[in-house]
Design an enzyme around this catalytic site. Structure first.
Site, PDB file in Angstrom:
ATOM      1  N   SER A 143     -27.539  13.527  -2.012  1.00  0.00           N
ATOM      2  CA  SER A 143     -27.748  14.038  -0.806  1.00  0.00           C
ATOM      3  C   SER A 143     -28.332  12.799  -0.010  1.00  0.00           C
ATOM      4  CB  SER A 143     -28.557  15.206  -0.513  1.00  0.00           C
ATOM      5  OG  SER A 143     -28.971  15.189   1.010  1.00  0.00           O
ATOM      6  N   TYR A 156     -36.349  20.409  -0.698  1.00  0.00           N
ATOM      7  CA  TYR A 156     -35.054  20.120  -1.194  1.00  0.00           C
ATOM      8  C   TYR A 156     -35.094  18.569  -1.437  1.00  0.00           C
ATOM      9  CZ  TYR A 156     -29.875  19.259  -0.211  1.00  0.00           C
ATOM     10  OH  TYR A 156     -28.562  19.053  -0.098  1.00  0.00           O
TER      11      TYR A 156
HETATM   12  C1  8X3 Z   1     -27.480  17.759   2.989  1.00  0.00           C
HETATM   13  C2  8X3 Z   1     -28.270  16.799   3.992  1.00  0.00           C
HETATM   14  O1  8X3 Z   1     -29.836  16.719   6.041  1.00  0.00           O
HETATM   15  O2  8X3 Z   1     -29.322  18.871   5.071  1.00  0.00           O
HETATM   16  O3  8X3 Z   1     -27.733  17.460   1.693  1.00  0.00           O
HETATM   17  O4  8X3 Z   1     -30.829  17.357   3.909  1.00  0.00           O
HETATM   18  S1  8X3 Z   1     -29.510  17.676   4.696  1.00  0.00           S
END
Ligand code: 8X3
Length: 258
Positions: A143, A156
């Protein structure tokens, strides 16, 4: 008469929806026999039936990438196929968008388990088969969150940095073997489930992620890039492709028409 070459096999994890499902469709159309894996049996079976009805090849296999014993059993079952050429590590996702001060450690743990350890499990289990194919590809869906942080994203972001480091390190460690390592790092992609899962089913919060953004990327856009990268000649290694919609200049700089 020479025998027709065997259809190359591509394994796609997290293929029940979004980028994984779109990738399975596109790789099948590109000539791969796709092995579609995810936890939700009904979804992957329906997708396999759809791909087969379109005249391509697909097999569905229920798999939780965080269950190492299940992953090992899955890998052993693939010995029915003559070779495995491509692994698309797509399973993963985000949980929560809380600041570091209040983020839920259980969410952080789960994100590390799916995005990093899930990728580790499947990659370790399939690496022997990918190497034996003589022309293998490990693809890691990271990502833009694996390449920079943003407020509310730390859990994340940390997990996706882990996925990025896994890909980068593996590439160093296996150079000289017939396996390449590709990392695809998407930015804002609007899929049916990513943001809804992140916000625990809260569709209002999920909609705000994309509010006013004219054209977020689609699952098909990313599947297109994945398919392009894995169908390059085998000596060409697309190390990293970072992809954002035109309206997104960085993780936190997004043009919104509100
Ligand atoms: C997705 C991009 O901006 O939600 O992997 O982290 S974000």
């Amino acid at each position: 008469m020479t025998a027709a070459p065997a259809t190359p096999i591509a394994v796609v994890t997290g293929a029940s929806s979004g980028i994984g499902a779109a990738t399975a469709r596109q790789l099948a159309a590109a000539g791969y026999h796709v092995v579609i894996t995810a936890r939700r049996k009904d979804r992957i079976e329906a997708l396999a039936a759809e791909i087969t009805a379109a005249g391509h090849r697909a097999t569905a296999h229920v798999l939780d990438v965080t269950d190492r014993a299940a992953v090992d059993a899955f890998a052993a079952g693939l010995s029915d196929f003559p070779a495995v050429h491509v692994l698309v590590n797509n399973a993963g996702g985000a949980l929560g968008a809380d600041p570091v001060a209040t983020g839920d450690p259980a969410d952080w743990r789960r994100m590390y388990e799916t995005n990093v350890l899930g990728t580790l499990n499947v990659t370790q289990a399939l690496l022997p088969a990918l190497t034996a194919s003589g022309d293998g590809t490990v693809l890691v869906l990271s990502s833009t969150a694996g390449h920079g942080t943003y407020e509310g994203g730390a859990g994340y972001v940390a997990a996706k940095h882990g996925a990025h480091v896994l890909a980068e390190t593996l590439r160093l460690e296996i150079v000289g073997t017939p396996v390449r390592v590709i990392e695809i790092a998407p930015g804002m992609v609007r899929t049916e489930e990513f943001a809804t899962t992140r916000f625990n089913g809260d569709t209002e919060k999920a909609a705000k992620v994309y509010a006013g953004v004219a054209e977020p990327l689609t699952a098909e856009d990313i599947a297109d890039s994945i398919t392009w990268a894995v169908t390059r000649p085998s000596h060409v290694n697309i190390d990293l492709m970072l992809i954002r919609p035109r309206a997104q200049a960085s993780n936190s700089k997004v043009h919104r028409e509100l």
